[in-house]
Design a protein around this motif. Structure first.
Motif, PDB file in Angstrom:
ATOM      1  N   PRO A   1      73.419   7.801  65.086  1.00  0.00           N
ATOM      2  CA  PRO A   1      73.300   7.133  63.792  1.00  0.00           C
ATOM      3  C   PRO A   1      72.250   7.752  62.887  1.00  0.00           C
ATOM      4  N   GLU A   2      71.179   8.348  63.463  1.00  0.00           N
ATOM      5  CA  GLU A   2      70.117   8.880  62.618  1.00  0.00           C
ATOM      6  C   GLU A   2      70.204  10.396  62.488  1.00  0.00           C
ATOM      7  N   ALA A   3      71.314  11.008  62.849  1.00  0.00           N
ATOM      8  CA  ALA A   3      71.435  12.462  62.704  1.00  0.00           C
ATOM      9  C   ALA A   3      71.380  12.839  61.236  1.00  0.00           C
ATOM     10  N   ALA A   4      70.860  14.022  60.971  1.00  0.00           N
ATOM     11  CA  ALA A   4      70.629  14.435  59.588  1.00  0.00           C
ATOM     12  C   ALA A   4      71.668  15.426  59.131  1.00  0.00           C
ATOM     13  N   ASN A   5      71.777  15.509  57.792  1.00  0.00           N
ATOM     14  CA  ASN A   5      72.556  16.557  57.127  1.00  0.00           C
ATOM     15  C   ASN A   5      74.044  16.504  57.446  1.00  0.00           C
ATOM     16  N   ASP A   6      74.592  15.332  57.687  1.00  0.00           N
ATOM     17  CA  ASP A   6      76.033  15.209  57.895  1.00  0.00           C
ATOM     18  C   ASP A   6      76.725  15.117  56.533  1.00  0.00           C
ATOM     19  N   ALA A   7      77.974  15.575  56.477  1.00  0.00           N
ATOM     20  CA  ALA A   7      78.761  15.444  55.245  1.00  0.00           C
ATOM     21  C   ALA A   7      79.037  13.978  54.960  1.00  0.00           C
ATOM     22  N   VAL A   8      78.864  13.565  53.687  1.00  0.00           N
ATOM     23  CA  VAL A   8      79.001  12.162  53.319  1.00  0.00           C
ATOM     24  C   VAL A   8      79.987  12.043  52.158  1.00  0.00           C
ATOM     25  N   GLN A   9      80.847  11.040  52.236  1.00  0.00           N
ATOM     26  CA  GLN A   9      81.779  10.762  51.144  1.00  0.00           C
ATOM     27  C   GLN A   9      81.022  10.116  49.983  1.00  0.00           C
ATOM     28  N   ASP A  10      81.536  10.298  48.753  1.00  0.00           N
ATOM     29  CA  ASP A  10      80.925   9.638  47.600  1.00  0.00           C
ATOM     30  C   ASP A  10      80.963   8.131  47.797  1.00  0.00           C
ATOM     31  N   LEU A  11      79.837   7.474  47.451  1.00  0.00           N
ATOM     32  CA  LEU A  11      79.717   6.047  47.735  1.00  0.00           C
ATOM     33  C   LEU A  11      80.318   5.170  46.641  1.00  0.00           C
ATOM     34  N   ASP A  12      80.293   5.611  45.389  1.00  0.00           N
ATOM     35  CA  ASP A  12      80.867   4.840  44.281  1.00  0.00           C
ATOM     36  C   ASP A  12      80.305   3.426  44.284  1.00  0.00           C
ATOM     37  N   ALA A  13      78.981   3.295  44.095  1.00  0.00           N
ATOM     38  CA  ALA A  13      78.352   1.978  44.170  1.00  0.00           C
ATOM     39  C   ALA A  13      77.229   1.902  43.156  1.00  0.00           C
ATOM     40  N   ASP A  14      76.957   0.633  42.728  1.00  0.00           N
ATOM     41  CA  ASP A  14      75.823   0.358  41.863  1.00  0.00           C
ATOM     42  C   ASP A  14      74.631   0.019  42.755  1.00  0.00           C
ATOM     43  N   VAL A  15      73.551   0.804  42.678  1.00  0.00           N
ATOM     44  CA  VAL A  15      72.411   0.661  43.571  1.00  0.00           C
ATOM     45  C   VAL A  15      71.166   0.392  42.736  1.00  0.00           C
ATOM     46  N   LEU A  16      70.424  -0.645  43.141  1.00  0.00           N
ATOM     47  CA  LEU A  16      69.152  -0.971  42.508  1.00  0.00           C
ATOM     48  C   LEU A  16      68.042  -0.333  43.337  1.00  0.00           C
ATOM     49  N   LEU A  17      67.290   0.605  42.762  1.00  0.00           N
ATOM     50  CA  LEU A  17      66.205   1.304  43.439  1.00  0.00           C
ATOM     51  C   LEU A  17      64.871   0.703  42.999  1.00  0.00           C
ATOM     52  N   VAL A  18      64.062   0.258  43.992  1.00  0.00           N
ATOM     53  CA  VAL A  18      62.746  -0.313  43.725  1.00  0.00           C
ATOM     54  C   VAL A  18      61.720   0.619  44.357  1.00  0.00           C
ATOM     55  N   GLU A  19      61.006   1.373  43.538  1.00  0.00           N
ATOM     56  CA  GLU A  19      60.065   2.385  44.032  1.00  0.00           C
ATOM     57  C   GLU A  19      58.963   2.562  42.986  1.00  0.00           C
ATOM     58  N   ASP A  20      57.680   2.431  43.442  1.00  0.00           N
ATOM     59  CA  ASP A  20      56.569   2.525  42.497  1.00  0.00           C
ATOM     60  C   ASP A  20      56.184   3.972  42.212  1.00  0.00           C
ATOM     61  N   ASN A  21      56.487   4.905  43.104  1.00  0.00           N
ATOM     62  CA  ASN A  21      56.146   6.305  42.896  1.00  0.00           C
ATOM     63  C   ASN A  21      57.227   6.952  42.030  1.00  0.00           C
ATOM     64  N   LEU A  22      56.841   7.410  40.838  1.00  0.00           N
ATOM     65  CA  LEU A  22      57.826   7.916  39.881  1.00  0.00           C
ATOM     66  C   LEU A  22      58.479   9.201  40.369  1.00  0.00           C
ATOM     67  N   GLU A  23      57.710  10.093  41.033  1.00  0.00           N
ATOM     68  CA  GLU A  23      58.318  11.331  41.523  1.00  0.00           C
ATOM     69  C   GLU A  23      59.364  11.043  42.591  1.00  0.00           C
ATOM     70  N   VAL A  24      59.016  10.124  43.535  1.00  0.00           N
ATOM     71  CA  VAL A  24      59.981   9.756  44.570  1.00  0.00           C
ATOM     72  C   VAL A  24      61.194   9.078  43.949  1.00  0.00           C
ATOM     73  N   ALA A  25      60.929   8.215  42.934  1.00  0.00           N
ATOM     74  CA  ALA A  25      62.041   7.517  42.282  1.00  0.00           C
ATOM     75  C   ALA A  25      62.967   8.515  41.583  1.00  0.00           C
ATOM     76  N   ALA A  26      62.394   9.506  40.891  1.00  0.00           N
ATOM     77  CA  ALA A  26      63.234  10.479  40.182  1.00  0.00           C
ATOM     78  C   ALA A  26      64.095  11.262  41.161  1.00  0.00           C
ATOM     79  N   ALA A  27      63.501  11.702  42.269  1.00  0.00           N
ATOM     80  CA  ALA A  27      64.265  12.460  43.258  1.00  0.00           C
ATOM     81  C   ALA A  27      65.343  11.593  43.893  1.00  0.00           C
ATOM     82  N   THR A  28      65.010  10.322  44.187  1.00  0.00           N
ATOM     83  CA  THR A  28      65.991   9.433  44.813  1.00  0.00           C
ATOM     84  C   THR A  28      67.129   9.112  43.856  1.00  0.00           C
ATOM     85  N   LEU A  29      66.790   8.897  42.565  1.00  0.00           N
ATOM     86  CA  LEU A  29      67.836   8.637  41.574  1.00  0.00           C
ATOM     87  C   LEU A  29      68.800   9.814  41.479  1.00  0.00           C
TER      88      LEU A  29
END
Length: 693
Positions: A554-582
């Motif tokens: 379940p925690e393996a990295a770098n697997d191919a992922v299908q597009d999620l097509d979802a509305d996601v609310l991101l709550v993050e106080d660090n602007l650099e982390v937020a920009a990269a995550t967005l």
């Protein structure tokens, strides 16, 4: 200080006119007494303590000789019973019949000697001394004990011989008297022949010189005694004891080097001399009043010094505790900030990797991803001592894991405890934090070591649980042969801080940690114990289906992922982390909205903003962190999926109790996408709406 009364003033304290000559005589007498009396008492104490040291050593060697005597007597009696059994085995058989039955007789002799470590071999010989049948031999040095064998007609037909291992006796002597202790053990024939000796100054077959005091005592037929003489073997002066072994023509001998036996006495004598001689000089030069004042001043100085040292110790301990606490906070803060930086790098690297037109990522991106993984491991090591890092469950294959853990346990338990680890074929992996598993095994090993002070055996057995135990489970059984647990204590062993050990030996948290590991992994723990027979702790873990079927963990990295097509609310106080995550969420097909604080996110949701999922950091300023935010979401919008991220959090245990999904920072893009996909797929009625913060 011991002789201060010699300077006591006369009983009449009134001043008297004393002629100066009488005063000189009194001072001379006082000086002579101050020198002579300490010398006499010092000599008497030294001679008395030496006598006590010699007497104590004699008692010690007598105890050692009695121990060696009981051991040798049991061995010889066992050998005698073995000779009788072998004689009964071949009674009535002729020499030719014994030769024909050599193979089954050998098997029978092997069975008879099984479990008898003192027996080198057993064999049958004919009247000419030729070998007829024999058990397997171990190959070490030995000496023989034999009995005449009667033939079918009642006459002598040969001998039954038991070869006794000299190494067995040496091993026993080495165990009760380790090398370097100055103790010598010898097993002797009555004629002076050496059967076994520790240490190895003599070998089996050697004999003591005729002038040896112990040989003279044996020839005189003395059954027991003590000696204080010079050894004729190595010239060392020894204090020794000897005893005849029952009815057998053998003696045991135990001796201690006089130099070793009196070493403590010599050291104490030097220390005593260091105190007495200066004191005698002081008594010869000082008056009683000056001496009394000096004693008072010295006592006061010692009290002040003791108080000063104690205060310094307390201040040092407080300073060390404060330094560790500050270092823990500093390390946690640095790790949190560094994880945020790593997350920015990881997210942007993942975005670039997804934009590489479907081909393999460039080598530069692979290097970046490896550097991020190395940095993440480094930060986990930095905050490990604070015990605040989040758990990182991984698929654990016991067939590979127990090999390393077995070596760790052998080192922890010591050479007196035998460790056996086995994994049943086909045992599936389990999902848990390997460091938690290692700590649990160490806690169990420490308990086992305390329960087996004289040594024993520890067995680790891993296998699939019985079908009736519930869903497919894997059970790890940790069994020792120690003293066991009393029935009245068995029900409380998993309580935190409950312990039956002495004060300062245990904290009572070991089994609590073991139970916490099993519970966090979705399993349970059971304990079974019989006083005097040992304890078995069984750890049950759910089998990890994904790893068992060969699919990625379940925690393996770098697997191919299908597009999620979802509305996601991101709550993050660090602007650099937020920009990269967005940017990453957008590359995954999501429509993200960012809020820099949980209160802003709550206000957006209360205004009617609807989302398919919420992704939130845990550590955030302003009085509300991610765990408190998650609790409010559960109360107001229970169907809204929530995923937390953190690299350092004191409230991780509370998040685990609330069964919140938590990912450790830096979060790999593949892991983040997969966990979001799992949450979205598990949601019964996904929402779709937009909003802005």
């Amino acid at each position: 200080m011991l002789y201060s009364d010699t300077l006591r003033s006369p009983s009449d304290p009134r001043p008297r006119a004393v002629p100066w000559r009488r005063a000189v005589v009194w001072l001379e007498c006082a000086t002579v007494m101050a020198l002579l009396l300490p010398a006499v008492l010092f000599t008497a104490v030294v001679l008395h303590t030496r006598t006590l040291a010699v007497t104590d050593t004699q008692r010690r060697v007598e105890r050692l000789a009695r121990t060696a005597h009981e051991h040798a007597l049991k061995v010889f009696e066992t050998n005698e019973m073995l000779l009788a059994r072998v004689e009964d085995l071949v009674r009535g058989l002729s020499t030719e019949e014994i030769r024909r039955r050599a193979v089954p007789l050998q098997a029978a002799l092997d069975r008879m000697t099984a479990g008898l470590p003192q027996v080198h071999a057993v064999w049958l010989a004919d009247g000419a001394g030729q070998l007829l049948a024999s058990s397997r031999r171990s190959g070490d040095l030995f000496f023989e004990v034999s009995r005449r064998r009667e033939g079918a007609g009642g006459g002598p037909a040969g001998r039954v011989v038991v070869a006794v291992s000299a190494e067995y006796f040496r091993g026993f002597y080495a165990e009760i008297s380790p090398e370097g202790s100055g103790i010598v053990h010898t097993l002797l024939q009555r004629d002076g022949g050496v059967l076994a000796r520790w240490p190895l100054d003599l070998a089996p077959g050697d004999a003591l010189p005729a002038a040896s005091p112990i040989r003279k005592a044996m020839s005189d037929g003395e059954a027991a005694g003590t000696l204080h003489s010079v050894s004729t073997v190595d010239g060392r002066s020894r204090i020794a004891a000897y005893r005849k072994v029952g009815k057998y023509p053998a003696y045991v001998h135990a001796g201690i080097d006089e130099e070793t036996a009196l070493a403590d006495w010599r050291s104490d004598t030097l220390v005593l001399a260091g105190f007495v001689l200066p004191l005698a000089a002081i008594l010869a030069l000082a008056t009683f009043t000056a001496l009394r004042r000096t004693r008072q001043n010295i006592a006061m100085a010692e009290r002040l010094q003791h108080e000063y040292l104690e205060r310094e110790k307390v201040e040092a301990a407080l300073h060390h505790s404060q330094k560790l606490e500050a270092l823990g906070h500093l390390t946690g803060g640095v790790a949190h900030d560094f994880n945020n930086l790593l997350m920015v790098v990881s997210m942007n690297a993942s975005i670039l990797s997804r934009q590489s037109a479907g081909g393999p990522p460039p080598r530069a991106l692979q290097a970046i991803e490896k550097a991020v993984q190395a940095g993440s491991k480094l930060t986990r090591q930095l905050v490990a001592f604070t015990r605040r890092q989040p758990l990182v469950p991984q698929p654990v294959d016991f067939a590979q894991r127990l090999e390393a853990d077995g070596e760790l346990l052998r080192t922890l338990l010591g050479s007196r405890v035998q460790v056996e680890a086995r994994v049943a074929p086909g045992t599936p992996p389990v999902l848990l934090d390997p460091s938690e598993l290692e700590l649990a095994l160490m806690n169990l090993a420490i308990n086992a070591r305390h329960a087996m002070p004289e040594g024993g055996k520890v067995t680790l057995d891993v296998r699939p649980a019985a079908p009736g135990a519930g869903p497919e489970l894997v059970v790890l059984s940790f069994t020792d042969t120690g003293s066991g647990i009393a029935p009245e204590h068995l029900a409380r062993v998993f309580e935190p801080f409950f312990t039956t050990k002495a004060v300062g030996v245990g904290t009572g948290l070991g089994l609590s940690q073991v139970q916490g590991l099993c519970v966090r992994a979705g399993g349970r723990v059971e304990i079974h114990s019989t006083p005097g027979a040992g304890t078995s702790v069984q750890l049950f873990f759910p089998a990890h289906a994904a790893a068992r079927e060969g699919t990625p963990a379940p925690e393996a990295a770098n697997d191919a992922v299908q597009d999620l097509d979802a509305d996601v609310l991101l709550v993050e106080d660090n602007l650099e982390v937020a920009a990269a995550t967005l940017a990453l969420l957008q590359s995954l097909g999501c429509r993200p909205v960012h809020c820099d604080h949980p209160r802003a996110a709550l206000a957006l949701l209360e205004e009617g903003g609807a989302f398919d999922a919420v992704l939130s950091d845990v550590v955030m300023p302003g009085g509300m962190d991610g765990v408190e935010f998650a609790r409010l979401l559960r109360e107001r919008w229970p169907a809204l999926p929530l995923l937390l991220m953190t690299g350092y959090a004191e409230r991780i245990p509370e998040a685990e109790r609330l069964r919140l999904a938590v990912l450790p920072k830096p979060v790999d893009a593949g892991v983040l996408a997969r966990r979001l996909g799992e949450l979205l797929a598990a949601r019964p009625q996904p929402l779709s709406a937009t909003g802005s913060c």
